[in-house]
Design an enzyme around this catalytic site. Structure first.
Site, PDB file in Angstrom:
ATOM      1  N   ASN A  28      -1.428  -8.893   0.758  1.00  0.00           N
ATOM      2  CA  ASN A  28      -2.778  -9.177   0.265  1.00  0.00           C
ATOM      3  C   ASN A  28      -2.998 -10.672   0.057  1.00  0.00           C
ATOM      4  O   ASN A  28      -2.106 -11.501   0.253  1.00  0.00           O
ATOM      5  CB  ASN A  28      -3.057  -8.389  -1.025  1.00  0.00           C
ATOM      6  CG  ASN A  28      -2.079  -8.741  -2.136  1.00  0.00           C
ATOM      7  OD1 ASN A  28      -1.616  -9.871  -2.245  1.00  0.00           O
ATOM      8  ND2 ASN A  28      -1.767  -7.762  -2.975  1.00  0.00           N
ATOM      9  N   CYS A  59      -8.560  -2.607   6.336  1.00  0.00           N
ATOM     10  CA  CYS A  59      -7.621  -2.975   5.270  1.00  0.00           C
ATOM     11  C   CYS A  59      -8.180  -2.357   3.996  1.00  0.00           C
ATOM     12  O   CYS A  59      -8.399  -1.149   3.943  1.00  0.00           O
ATOM     13  CB  CYS A  59      -7.455  -4.484   5.181  1.00  0.00           C
ATOM     14  SG  CYS A  59      -8.999  -5.435   5.146  1.00  0.00           S
ATOM     15  N   GLY A  76     -12.132  -4.691   4.421  1.00  0.00           N
ATOM     16  CA  GLY A  76     -12.485  -4.899   5.818  1.00  0.00           C
ATOM     17  C   GLY A  76     -13.043  -6.259   6.148  1.00  0.00           C
ATOM     18  O   GLY A  76     -13.708  -6.407   7.177  1.00  0.00           O
TER      19      GLY A  76
END
Length: 660
Positions: A275, A338, A341
């Protein structure tokens, strides 16, 4: 200007980080947009300009005997260390820069005051240089499988998506709206790239709000519509770019990923890209290694490995490679997401598109790619790159990583990209500079509300105008690397991920060569072109010399026998009548036939005329053309000395006859 406490400070020292003892003495100026350091030395008079928007951190260090040090770290990886004589002046500069580097509203950014002296029409032309409607037309859209939808007109469905979106033809408005309600931030699946060779596609979205057991019929129908839009495949890859552990943790918050039991004909794949918080910390660790003064090789490599930066770059590349192979080799469509997005999804989709389509590896095509996958689809430029004062935890080098992925590919395929390293570095610089309006705000909707195109200028027009500076001298349009998909080596040892010193250490004068590789190659290319032009000119001169020789041969052929009607003795007045063979001297020239005009009129050249009528031909015939001097002996007698090859084939050659 109201935030500037001290606009001018004299006797400031700018420290050279490579050689700390070498400090330039000068004056520091603070303006509304820049920090400017002007050296006192008049020859040459050097100036250092730093945009306020480029400033990342400002550190006021402990006062020393020489003054108060101020360390400025920039978002383009430049580090400035100033020593200000008075502590009070240093404090005023520090407080001023803290405020100037963190504006609270968009109107304070540099792009709203930047004026390149262009009229309104030129500014508008700059914004229409990149037209996404033309890009989708180039892909072959709309067609039997995909259509342009206006379901998001006025941003009614998703405020972070653009108004014009391509969706499968079988996806109705009811399916689209239902799917958006089941996706995070209402970012439903839409088309990112269409591979017209086999009808496969790359689509993007955010994570589903599935939790542990929730499902949505419209979202399932949306994925089936994507599958049906590709008649060559009976399944769809769903690529979750997050680590599986992170995706499972999101399930507890009511989000998560698609359940293969509910979605028929899908193949699920986790990639494992970390992340934004992990990426931010990783970059910080790598920059700390870059700031080390004279580190040993082992210390540098250990610090680089410990940062994990290149591992993260590899994870993004692996995802792009997987998608590109799925589309080009398996002919399968892919849905990428993800969490929301707009970060990892943008990275992966753009890397895959770059591998699949050579158009994106050109100057203009790369601008289109960034405009499509990053700007139009709502990458949060304001939050990720700290344009305005906000939450520092939202800042992360997302697009920096994509740009580095492109550079890694350029190192692997040096002939495949039309642009050079400087092009990538300048784009990265202007993402943070806020000099142009392209990378402001978090969505298309916000940019339209601020009327960015009416009030600022486009970076793409600036880069396109100066495109000669960004050309790759190794690029060849007909090269095998520039055709079709880029196929990376299957074994990891054949693809080496490198530390990009040209980006992260480009301001360290002692570490970079005086001339970059690109500049050196451009100089070699220009010199080669100049030599080719000179060679062409010499070939033209050779043609002229050869033409003269052919004409002389014609004259000799017509006058080879003695004239029966002339009153002159051929033995006294002829220069030479002995046939000679010049084939040895002319064997380097191709045989040529004289023109029709030469056949009609005989050309008689005197010895003086041959030498003086064309100085270039006379003076340079031996040295440059390799042709033997054809001047003859005086009319008083004598003949030409036969050439070395004169006895080879006297009957097939004609003598040159030059009349005095």
């Amino acid at each position: 200007m109201e935030h500037i406490r001290t606009p001018k400070v004299e006797n400031v020292r700018l420290v050279d980080r490579v050689s700390p003892k070498k400090a330039a003495l000068g004056t520091l100026y603070l303006t509304a947009t820049h920090v400017i350091f002007v050296e006192n030395s008049p020859d040459p008079r050097k100036e250092t300009w730093i945009l306020h928007s480029q400033i990342s951190t400002i550190e006021k260090q402990a006062t020393t005997a020489t003054g108060c040090p101020l360390l400025i770290r920039c978002k383009n990886f430049q580090i400035i260390q100033l020593i200000i004589p008075q502590e009070r002046d240093c404090h005023d500069v520090y407080i001023s820069l803290i405020r100037l580097a963190r504006p609270v509203k968009y109107e304070e950014l540099y792009c709203f005051s930047f004026n390149p002296m262009l009229d309104k029409e030129e500014r508008e032309q700059g914004w229409v240089l990149i037209d996404l409607s033309e890009e989708y037309t180039r892909m072959g859209l709309p067609n039997h499988y995909w259509q342009l939808s206006d379901v998001n007109r006025d941003y009614r469905v998703c405020d972070s998506y653009p108004t014009e979106l391509y969706v499968p033809k079988s996806a109705t408005a009811h399916i689209i709206v239902g799917s958006s309600k089941f996706r995070s931030r209402r970012r439903f699946p839409v088309l990112s790239y269409y591979y017209k060779d086999n009808h496969a596609s790359i689509c993007r979205s955010s994570q589903p709000l599935s939790g542990f057991s929730a499902r949505c019929l419209e979202d399932e129908q949306m994925l089936q519509a994507i599958r049906k839009a590709n008649p060559g495949s009976d399944f769809v890859y769903v690529v979750d770019t997050r680590p599986k552990l992170n995706a499972m943790a999101n399930r507890a918050a009511g989000k998560g990923y698609e359940n293969e039991d509910n979605y028929s004909n899908i193949k699920f794949q986790f990639i494992g890209i970390e992340n934004i918080h992990v990426m931010r910390n990783s970059l910080q660790k790598m920059l700390e290694v870059c700031e080390l003064k004279s580190p040993s090789m082992s210390d540098f490599l250990w610090g680089l490995e410990n940062s994990g930066w290149l591992r993260h770059i590899k994870a993004i590349m692996d995802a792009g490679i997987f998608i590109a192979k799925a589309v080009s080799e398996e002919g399968a469509s892919v849905l990428v997401h993800c969490s929301d997005g707009w970060d990892r999804t943008a990275q992966v989709c753009s890397v895959a598109s770059l591998l699949l389509d050579p158009h994106y590896r050109t100057l203009k095509g790369f601008m289109v790619l960034i405009e499509k996958d990053w700007i139009s689809f709502g990458h949060k430029f304001n939050h990720r790159y700290g344009n305005l004062d906000g939450d520092p935890k939202e800042i992360s080098p997302v697009i920096d990583q994509f740009i580095e992925c492109v550079w890694q590919l350029m190192e692997q395929f040096p002939c495949a990209f039309e642009f050079n390293e400087r092009f990538l570095i300048h784009i990265q610089h202007h993402i943070y500079s806020c000099q142009f309006g392209n990378f402001l705000c978090n969505s298309q909707k916000e940019r339209r509300e601020l009327k960015i195109q009416e009030r600022t200028y486009s970076l793409w027009a600036h880069l396109w105008k100066n495109r000669a500076d960004y050309l790759n001298p190794l690029f060849r349009a007909d090269h095998s690397q520039t055709q079709g998909t880029l196929h990376l080596p299957t074994t990891p040892c054949n693809f080496m991920y490198k530390f990009w010193s040209g980006m992260y250490n480009r301001f360290e004068k002692g570490m970079q060569p005086r001339q970059s590789v690109t500049d050196y190659l451009m100089a070699v290319k220009e010199e080669t072109q100049q030599l080719e032009e000179e060679l062409e000119a010499l070939e033209e001169r050779l043609e002229k010399i050869q033409k003269v020789q052919l004409n002389c041969t014609k004259v000799k052929s017509k006058q080879s026998e003695p004239s029966k009607h002339s009153g002159f003795s051929t033995s006294d007045n002829s220069i030479a009548n002995t046939p000679q063979d010049y084939s040895g001297n002319m064997k380097s020239f191709p045989s040529r036939s004289p023109s029709q005009g030469d056949e009609d009129s005989a050309l008689i050249l005197t010895q003086d005329n041959l030498k003086s009528s064309d100085p270039d031909l006379s003076a340079n015939s031996d040295q440059e053309s390799g042709v033997e001097d054809l001047s003859c002996r005086s009319p008083s007698g004598g003949e030409h000395a036969p050439s070395e090859d004169s006895g080879k084939d006297r009957d097939s050659d004609e003598a040159v006859f030059l009349t005095a």
